[in-house]
Scaffold this motif. Structure first.
Motif, PDB file in Angstrom:
ATOM      1  N   ASP A  19     -23.752 -13.314 -49.897  1.00 54.45           N
ATOM      2  CA  ASP A  19     -23.606 -14.581 -49.164  1.00 54.45           C
ATOM      3  C   ASP A  19     -22.226 -14.761 -48.548  1.00 54.45           C
ATOM      4  O   ASP A  19     -21.990 -15.697 -47.802  1.00 54.45           O
ATOM      5  CB  ASP A  19     -23.962 -15.771 -50.052  1.00 54.45           C
ATOM      6  N   CYS A  21     -19.197 -14.800 -50.428  1.00 52.28           N
ATOM      7  CA  CYS A  21     -18.187 -15.242 -51.400  1.00 52.28           C
ATOM      8  C   CYS A  21     -17.482 -14.015 -51.990  1.00 52.28           C
ATOM      9  O   CYS A  21     -18.100 -12.974 -52.200  1.00 52.28           O
ATOM     10  CB  CYS A  21     -18.833 -16.017 -52.546  1.00 52.28           C
ATOM     11  N   THR A  38     -15.341 -17.243 -55.006  1.00 50.12           N
ATOM     12  CA  THR A  38     -14.463 -18.038 -54.148  1.00 50.12           C
ATOM     13  C   THR A  38     -14.998 -18.011 -52.722  1.00 50.12           C
ATOM     14  O   THR A  38     -15.261 -16.940 -52.169  1.00 50.12           O
ATOM     15  CB  THR A  38     -13.024 -17.481 -54.153  1.00 50.12           C
ATOM     16  N   LEU A  39     -15.143 -19.193 -52.137  1.00 47.71           N
ATOM     17  CA  LEU A  39     -15.521 -19.344 -50.729  1.00 47.71           C
ATOM     18  C   LEU A  39     -14.339 -20.016 -50.037  1.00 47.71           C
ATOM     19  O   LEU A  39     -13.932 -21.108 -50.434  1.00 47.71           O
ATOM     20  CB  LEU A  39     -16.783 -20.202 -50.599  1.00 47.71           C
ATOM     21  N   ALA A  43     -15.318 -22.391 -44.850  1.00 45.99           N
ATOM     22  CA  ALA A  43     -16.320 -21.337 -44.682  1.00 45.99           C
ATOM     23  C   ALA A  43     -17.712 -21.831 -45.072  1.00 45.99           C
ATOM     24  O   ALA A  43     -17.873 -22.720 -45.900  1.00 45.99           O
ATOM     25  CB  ALA A  43     -15.964 -20.113 -45.517  1.00 45.99           C
ATOM     26  N   SER A  45     -21.321 -20.070 -46.321  1.00 45.40           N
ATOM     27  CA  SER A  45     -21.932 -18.817 -46.779  1.00 45.40           C
ATOM     28  C   SER A  45     -23.210 -18.522 -46.011  1.00 45.40           C
ATOM     29  O   SER A  45     -23.797 -19.402 -45.377  1.00 45.40           O
ATOM     30  CB  SER A  45     -22.237 -18.887 -48.276  1.00 45.40           C
ATOM     31  N   GLN A  94     -27.398 -21.999 -50.104  1.00 45.30           N
ATOM     32  CA  GLN A  94     -26.253 -21.774 -49.228  1.00 45.30           C
ATOM     33  C   GLN A  94     -25.174 -22.770 -49.633  1.00 45.30           C
ATOM     34  O   GLN A  94     -25.481 -23.894 -50.045  1.00 45.30           O
ATOM     35  CB  GLN A  94     -26.689 -22.007 -47.776  1.00 45.30           C
ATOM     36  N   ARG A  96     -21.142 -24.466 -48.600  1.00 43.11           N
ATOM     37  CA  ARG A  96     -20.054 -24.577 -47.636  1.00 43.11           C
ATOM     38  C   ARG A  96     -18.891 -25.304 -48.283  1.00 43.11           C
ATOM     39  O   ARG A  96     -19.091 -26.219 -49.091  1.00 43.11           O
ATOM     40  CB  ARG A  96     -20.501 -25.240 -46.345  1.00 43.11           C
ATOM     41  N   PRO A 102     -10.042 -23.553 -51.135  1.00 37.89           N
ATOM     42  CA  PRO A 102     -11.294 -22.838 -51.339  1.00 37.89           C
ATOM     43  C   PRO A 102     -12.196 -23.529 -52.356  1.00 37.89           C
ATOM     44  O   PRO A 102     -11.721 -24.288 -53.201  1.00 37.89           O
ATOM     45  CB  PRO A 102     -10.846 -21.468 -51.847  1.00 37.89           C
ATOM     46  N   GLY A 131     -20.438 -13.486 -44.727  1.00 34.92           N
ATOM     47  CA  GLY A 131     -21.579 -12.866 -45.393  1.00 34.92           C
ATOM     48  C   GLY A 131     -22.411 -12.002 -44.478  1.00 34.92           C
ATOM     49  O   GLY A 131     -22.079 -11.757 -43.326  1.00 34.92           O
TER      50      GLY A 131
END
Length: 135
Positions: A19, A21, A38-39, A43, A45, A94, A96, A102, A131
């Motif tokens: 995805d 991350c 961590t995203l 961002a 995903s 999903q 965001r 982050p 991703g």
């Protein structure tokens, strides 16, 4: 698996999840595994669905939203430090990141993560920025 395991959070990511991350692997036993995700701030995903595993996510920091859906319903859940969510096998999902940093979570996967073919990209609620669904 037998014996004891002790894990420390790695400084660098071990992998990139399907995805998008960053993944830092933690401990693993016969019935499950744990990882740190961590995203990046801002961002989105790629939406995915798991073929054979269930997951429990606990958010450590950041602020964002998690979309999840199955055959019967879908929802968007605000997530931040202290929020815990489940993602059952076959659930599309999903995330965001919305905030000043982050979005960070730890997740338990039951049974342990089997490999790259576990997650399948699906249509999501938002346009992904990271991703496998990003060109």
């Amino acid at each position: 698996m037998t014996g004891f395991q002790t894990a420390r959070l790695p400084a660098a990511a071990d992998a990139m999840a399907p995805d998008g991350c960053e993944v830092r692997l933690l401990a693993r036993v016969g019935g499950g595994s744990m990882a740190h995700f961590t995203l990046p701030d801002g961002a989105v995903s790629t939406a995915v669905v798991h073929r054979t595993v269930d997951e429990i996510w606990y958010f450590l920091s950041g602020r964002g939203e998690l979309w999840r859906g199955d055959a019967d319903r879908e929802e968007v859940v605000p997530v931040q430090s202290g929020v815990c969510v489940t993602i059952a096998q076959g659930t599309r999902f999903q995330v965001r990141a919305l905030g000043d940093g982050p979005l960070v979570a730890v997740a338990v996967t039951l049974p342990p993560w089997p490999g790259e073919d576990e997650a399948r990209v699906v249509d999501g609620r938002w346009l992904p920025t990271v991703g496998q669904g990003v060109d």
